[in-house]
Design an enzyme around this catalytic site. Structure first.
Site, PDB file in Angstrom:
ATOM      1  N   TRP A 129      15.955  -5.686   1.807  1.00  0.00           N
ATOM      2  CA  TRP A 129      15.224  -4.650   0.824  1.00  0.00           C
ATOM      3  C   TRP A 129      15.408  -3.383   1.212  1.00  0.00           C
ATOM      4  O   TRP A 129      15.515  -2.581   0.130  1.00  0.00           O
ATOM      5  CB  TRP A 129      13.744  -5.086   1.193  1.00  0.00           C
ATOM      6  CG  TRP A 129      13.300  -6.674   0.894  1.00  0.00           C
ATOM      7  CD1 TRP A 129      12.742  -7.585   1.458  1.00  0.00           C
ATOM      8  CD2 TRP A 129      13.531  -7.192  -0.592  1.00  0.00           C
ATOM      9  NE1 TRP A 129      12.489  -8.822   0.652  1.00  0.00           N
ATOM     10  CE2 TRP A 129      12.801  -8.424  -0.375  1.00  0.00           C
ATOM     11  CE3 TRP A 129      13.834  -6.867  -1.905  1.00  0.00           C
ATOM     12  CZ2 TRP A 129      13.011  -9.489  -1.638  1.00  0.00           C
ATOM     13  CZ3 TRP A 129      13.889  -7.611  -2.983  1.00  0.00           C
ATOM     14  CH2 TRP A 129      13.415  -8.904  -2.653  1.00  0.00           C
ATOM     15  N   ASP A 131       7.985   1.486   2.128  1.00  0.00           N
ATOM     16  CA  ASP A 131       7.883   0.261   1.264  1.00  0.00           C
ATOM     17  C   ASP A 131       7.158  -0.736   2.372  1.00  0.00           C
ATOM     18  O   ASP A 131       7.656  -1.152   3.346  1.00  0.00           O
ATOM     19  CB  ASP A 131       9.260  -0.585   1.112  1.00  0.00           C
ATOM     20  CG  ASP A 131       8.975  -1.773   0.517  1.00  0.00           C
ATOM     21  OD1 ASP A 131       7.913  -2.555   0.422  1.00  0.00           O
ATOM     22  OD2 ASP A 131      10.189  -2.409   0.185  1.00  0.00           O
ATOM     23  N   LYS A 184       2.170 -10.319  -1.624  1.00  0.00           N
ATOM     24  CA  LYS A 184       2.400 -10.578  -0.239  1.00  0.00           C
ATOM     25  C   LYS A 184       1.047 -10.690   0.428  1.00  0.00           C
ATOM     26  O   LYS A 184       0.484 -11.626   1.003  1.00  0.00           O
ATOM     27  CB  LYS A 184       3.326  -9.931   0.668  1.00  0.00           C
ATOM     28  CG  LYS A 184       4.656  -9.435   0.099  1.00  0.00           C
ATOM     29  CD  LYS A 184       5.659 -10.778  -0.028  1.00  0.00           C
ATOM     30  CE  LYS A 184       6.815 -10.625  -0.694  1.00  0.00           C
ATOM     31  NZ  LYS A 184       7.818  -9.402  -0.777  1.00  0.00           N
TER      32      LYS A 184
HETATM   33  C1  LIG Z   1       9.151  -8.979  -1.586  1.00  0.00           C
HETATM   34  C2  LIG Z   1       9.497  -7.702  -1.274  1.00  0.00           C
HETATM   35  C3  LIG Z   1      10.150  -6.628  -1.904  1.00  0.00           C
HETATM   36  C4  LIG Z   1      10.330  -7.120  -3.526  1.00  0.00           C
HETATM   37  O1  LIG Z   1       9.211  -6.867  -4.107  1.00  0.00           O
HETATM   38  P1  LIG Z   1       9.296  -7.240  -5.839  1.00  0.00           P
HETATM   39  O2  LIG Z   1       7.868  -7.040  -6.183  1.00  0.00           O
HETATM   40  O3  LIG Z   1       9.595  -8.711  -6.038  1.00  0.00           O
HETATM   41  O4  LIG Z   1      10.378  -6.541  -6.351  1.00  0.00           O
HETATM   42  C5  LIG Z   1      10.656  -5.476  -1.548  1.00  0.00           C
HETATM   43  N1  LIG Z   1      10.260  -5.139  -0.322  1.00  0.00           N
HETATM   44  C6  LIG Z   1       9.759  -5.919   0.677  1.00  0.00           C
HETATM   45  C7  LIG Z   1       9.490  -5.426   2.140  1.00  0.00           C
HETATM   46  C8  LIG Z   1       9.461  -7.249   0.326  1.00  0.00           C
HETATM   47  O5  LIG Z   1       8.837  -8.142   1.038  1.00  0.00           O
END
Ligand SMILES: *Cc1c(COP(=O)(O)O)cnc(C)c1O
Length: 359
Positions: free
Chosen positions: A98, A165, A189
């Site tokens: 990511w 993030d 999540k």
């Molecule tokens: C799941 C995830 C993403 C991607 O998220 P989307 O909403 O599907 O674009 C990005 N960064 C992390 C740390 C994630 O767990």
């Protein structure tokens, strides 16, 4: 009974799901379902305002930060962030795919310096020895590495603007928001279903660059109605926001983020203690960097041939979603906020039973 360990989308608080079902039938005693109302009705504007208030309260977000609810997922923020903040150069800590994908999108807007990477060991640890370049516009981190089960579980001091993030550990512990310039993530999540993305941004960063941006990409657009405590430039993802609203009410009822953190640490300890004790399994993440959200483990040396057997064994006992990401293999149990301690105990019992049956 099923025990849901999916990595995202994933388990939600039952109360939030029930409230959502009711709202589809009848939203706010209007006689109309939430999927069928206008987002400009007062009832909805109230939910928007209260949802932002819950974010502010739970995370103790200072007044000089905006909270935006957008579409597009965290992946869209990978380019929204540099479009709005990257003038010449940005620094990225590469702790997983990511993080790597985020850095890739930043390259469209300027130079990217990857200060450190743990790719050499399948991202099983968080690099510690690196220097944050003070001439960069911001430093980007991924606080929880969902695929590998590593986590930066503290708010670091950073000499430049810090961007995080927090898709997979937001609301799992108290955070000192003032240490960050911007925090973003997908809701699916820890705070709701897929379809809504949160952005917490320090106000002075709105419209910081001279770059001409498309209206929807410019954070300023979405913060424009802040005086009304409602930001709805266009139609927001109404239903995902509603489920997020109910999820955050549930977090508040449990006692907020101090309480949430305590429960999460207890759940993670239960599972990691079993992994370390059980002769059949080993953890894959460096111990000091272990995530309290995603617990990754594989069969111990000498037992590799039993992976399929354990998967079957666990499935028969109601475990769902424990297959590890293909890049790590083995197993991953995602034990986000809404994963009940009973599910963690059931998985631990299942691992003990498997060991006893295979000794
Ligand atoms: C799941 C995830 C993403 C991607 O998220 P989307 O909403 O599907 O674009 C990005 N960064 C992390 C740390 C994630 O767990």
């Amino acid at each position: 009974m099923k025990h849901n360990f999916n990595a995202g989308p994933c388990v939600l608080p039952r109360e939030a799901v029930e409230a959502a079902i009711e709202a589809i039938r009848d939203f706010d005693n209007t006689g109309i379902g939430i999927l069928e109302i206008s987002h400009r009705t007062p009832g909805w504007e109230r939910v928007m305002a209260e949802t932002r208030q819950l974010w502010r309260e739970l995370l103790n977000i200072p007044e000089n930060y905006e909270i935006l609810f957008l579409g597009g997922g965290a992946s869209t923020q990978f380019f929204h962030v540099p479009a709005n903040l990257l003038n010449k150069k940005a620094a990225y800590l590469q702790t997983g795919v990511w993080a790597k994908k985020a850095a890739k999108e930043a390259k469209f807007y300027g130079d990217v310096e990857v200060v450190a990477s743990s790719e050499d060991k399948t991202y099983s640890y968080i690099p510690k020895d690196y220097v944050i370049p003070t001439d960069a516009d911001y430093f980007h981190i991924t606080t929880n590495n969902t695929i590998y089960g590593t986590e930066i579980r503290y708010d670091m001091d950073c000499p430049i603007d810090l961007v995080a993030d927090m898709s997979s550990d937001i609301m799992s512990r108290p955070v000192d928001v003032s240490k960050y310039a911007l925090i973003y993530g997908g809701a699916q999540k820890n705070v709701g279903p897929a379809g809504v993305t949160f952005v917490i941004i320090r106000r002075d960063l709105l419209g910081k660059l001279d770059r001409k941006l498309q209206t929807m990409v410019d954070y300023k657009t979405h913060a424009a109605e802040e005086d009304k405590n409602i930001s709805m430039f266009n139609t927001p993802p109404v239903f995902p926001i509603f489920v997020m609203y109910e999820t955050l009410k549930w977090v508040k009822k449990l006692g907020g983020l101090e309480a949430m953190n305590k429960i999460n640490v207890e759940k993670a300890d239960l599972l990691y203690n079993e992994i370390d004790r059980n002769s059949m399994f080993v953890g894959t993440a460096a111990k000091e960097d272990r995530s309290i959200m995603n617990v990754c483990f594989v069969m111990a040396p000498g037992h590799e041939d039993k992976e399929k057997a354990f998967m079957e064994f666990a499935k028969e006992r109601g475990m769902v979603g424990i297959k590890g990401h293909r890049s790590v293999g083995g197993f991953r149990a995602s034990i986000y906020n809404a994963c009940p301690v009973e599910s963690v105990k059931a998985l631990v019992a299942c691992m003990q039973e498997f060991e006893a049956a295979n000794k």
